[in-house]
Design a protein around this motif. Structure first.
Motif, mmCIF file in Angstrom:
data_model
loop_
_atom_site.group_PDB
_atom_site.id
_atom_site.type_symbol
_atom_site.label_atom_id
_atom_site.label_comp_id
_atom_site.label_asym_id
_atom_site.label_seq_id
_atom_site.Cartn_x
_atom_site.Cartn_y
_atom_site.Cartn_z
ATOM 1 N N THR A 13 0.751 -1.203 0.049
ATOM 2 C CA THR A 13 0.126 0.015 0.001
ATOM 3 C C THR A 13 1.010 1.343 -0.043
ATOM 4 O O THR A 13 0.562 2.449 -0.245
ATOM 5 C CB THR A 13 -1.020 0.060 0.939
ATOM 6 O OG1 THR A 13 -0.064 0.189 2.425
ATOM 7 C CG2 THR A 13 -1.827 -1.268 1.303
ATOM 8 N N GLY A 14 2.227 1.140 0.377
ATOM 9 C CA GLY A 14 3.127 2.216 0.652
ATOM 10 C C GLY A 14 2.887 3.274 1.641
ATOM 11 O O GLY A 14 3.593 4.052 2.147
ATOM 12 N N GLU A 15 1.859 2.512 2.754
ATOM 13 C CA GLU A 15 1.796 3.542 3.635
ATOM 14 C C GLU A 15 1.445 2.329 4.956
ATOM 15 O O GLU A 15 1.047 1.194 4.618
ATOM 16 C CB GLU A 15 0.602 4.344 3.745
ATOM 17 C CG GLU A 15 -0.617 3.773 3.287
ATOM 18 C CD GLU A 15 -1.782 5.021 3.232
ATOM 19 O OE1 GLU A 15 -1.338 6.099 3.095
ATOM 20 O OE2 GLU A 15 -2.731 4.812 2.707
ATOM 21 N N LEU A 16 1.570 2.751 6.283
ATOM 22 C CA LEU A 16 1.032 1.885 7.190
ATOM 23 C C LEU A 16 -0.467 1.855 7.176
ATOM 24 O O LEU A 16 -1.000 2.844 7.084
ATOM 25 C CB LEU A 16 1.670 2.447 8.676
ATOM 26 C CG LEU A 16 3.314 2.706 8.613
ATOM 27 C CD1 LEU A 16 3.795 3.170 10.174
ATOM 28 C CD2 LEU A 16 3.926 1.223 8.667
ATOM 29 N N ILE A 17 -0.792 0.681 7.969
ATOM 30 C CA ILE A 17 -2.370 0.440 7.831
ATOM 31 C C ILE A 17 -2.784 -0.140 8.950
ATOM 32 O O ILE A 17 -2.082 -0.747 9.644
ATOM 33 C CB ILE A 17 -2.753 -0.387 6.485
ATOM 34 C CG1 ILE A 17 -2.012 -1.800 6.354
ATOM 35 C CG2 ILE A 17 -2.595 0.485 5.202
ATOM 36 C CD1 ILE A 17 -2.377 -2.631 5.218
ATOM 37 N N GLU A 18 -4.106 0.064 8.987
ATOM 38 C CA GLU A 18 -4.452 -0.757 10.569
ATOM 39 C C GLU A 18 -5.509 -1.826 10.117
ATOM 40 O O GLU A 18 -5.675 -2.920 10.703
ATOM 41 C CB GLU A 18 -5.300 0.158 11.195
ATOM 42 C CG GLU A 18 -4.699 1.404 12.184
ATOM 43 C CD GLU A 18 -3.668 0.900 12.971
ATOM 44 O OE1 GLU A 18 -4.119 -0.033 13.663
ATOM 45 O OE2 GLU A 18 -2.835 1.569 13.176
#
Length: 250
Positions: free
Chosen positions: A124-129
Motif C-alpha cells: 500500500t506504500g503506507e502503514l495500515i490498520e
C-alpha cells in the motif's frame, strides 16, 4: 548439478491435499504464513528442490550448512491435508522462475495436490490498520468461493500483475489444468508483516477447512508494532527538529 533437482526426502500418505506456496515476497506475508503452518501443525519434510537459479550460497545454523533450496512439507491439519512450500529464496532470473514453477507443478501432479494457493502481499506504500485480503484466480468457480470467505477481487489489482512463483503458479498451472488462486494480504511493504500473514491464513482456514493457533504470529505482530511505534516516534522527532531549525532561521 542439473538446473533443477528434486530430492525425495520422505513419502507421505495424504488424502486430497492442496498446495500452499509461501516463498519470500512483499512484507514476507506468504513466507510467514506458510512457515506458521509448518511450525504449528503436524508436518514432515517430503521434498527439497535445488536449482542453479537460486543464489549461490548456503544457510548456516549452529555451524551446519545447507545449500539454498525450496522445501515441501506434508502437513496434517484438522479436517485437511496440505503440502506447504517454503524457502528463503526465489529464483534469480526469468528462466529460473519458469523452470522452478514447472518443477513445483510436477510435484503438485505427483501428489494430486489441488487446488493450489499462492500466498503473498500487496503493498500500500503506507502503514495500515485494516488488512484487506485481495485475490486472483484461474477459474470463475474459485473466485465465487473465495468471495464468500471475504476475499476481494478488484479488477486490475494488484497493479502490474503478480510476479515470481506466485504469479506463474497461476499462469502455468492454468496451462496444465491445475486450478490455482493467489491470496494476498495488504501490507505497507516496508516491514515484515505478521498481521497481514494472519489475515491471509484466516481466509485459508475458511476456504480449506482447518484451524491453526495464531498466538506465536500475534506475538510477532506485537513485536513489529513496537518497531513501527519507534519509527513513528523518530519521524515525529525529526519533523519537530526541522520545525525548530526553520523557526531559528526565520
Amino acid at each position: 548439478m542439473d538446473d533443477f533437482e528434486i530430492e525425495r526426502v520422505a513419502e507421505a500418505d495424504l488424502q486430497d491435499p492442496v498446495l500452499i506456496e509461501g516463498l519470500p515476497g512483499v512484507g514476507h506475508v506468504g513466507k510467514l504464513a506458510a512457515e506458521h503452518l509448518v511450525e504449528e501443525l503436524d508436518s514432515e519434510l517430503v521434498r527439497r528442490v535445488y536449482s542453479t537459479h537460486f543464489p549461490p550460497q548456503v544457510s548456516v545454523e549452529e555451524g551446519l550448512t545447507e545449500l539454498a533450496c525450496a522445501e515441501i512439507h506434508a502437513v496434517s491439519a484438522p479436517e485437511a491435508d496440505l503440502l506447504v512450500l517454503t524457502g528463503d529464496h526465489q529464483a534469480q532470473d526469468t528462466v529460473g522462475h519458469y523452470g522452478l514453477t514447472d518443477t513445483l507443478l510436477d510435484i503438485v501432479e505427483e501428489f494430486d495436490a489441488t487446488p493450489v494457493y499462492a500466498l503473498g502481499g500487496v503493498p500500500t506504500g503506507e502503514l495500515i490498520e485494516e488488512y484487506d485480503v485481495i485475490g486472483a484466480t484461474t477459474t470463475e468457480t474459485q473466485r465465487e468461493e473465495l468471495e464468500e470467505f471475504g476475499v476481494d477481487f478488484r479488477g486490475n489489482e494488484p497493479e502490474g500483475g503478480i510476479v515470481g512463483i506466485s504469479g506463474l503458479l497461476l499462469g502455468l498451472g492454468d496451462r496444465r489444468d491445475v486450478p490455482a488462486s493467489c491470496i494476498m494480504g495488504q501490507t505497507s511493504g516496508y516491514l515484515v508483516d505478521p498481521k497481514s500473514a494472519k489475515a491471509v491464513l484466516e481466509v485459508l482456514e475458511d476456504a480449506i477447512g482447518f484451524e491453526v493457533d495464531f498466538e506465536s504470529l500475534e506475538d510477532r505482530a506485537d513485536e513489529m508494532e513496537d518497531v513501527v511505534r519507534k519509527i513513528q516516534e523518530m519521524e515525529q522527532g525529526s519533523a519537530a527538529g526541522a520545525d525548530e531549525d526553520l523557526r531559528y532561521i526565520g
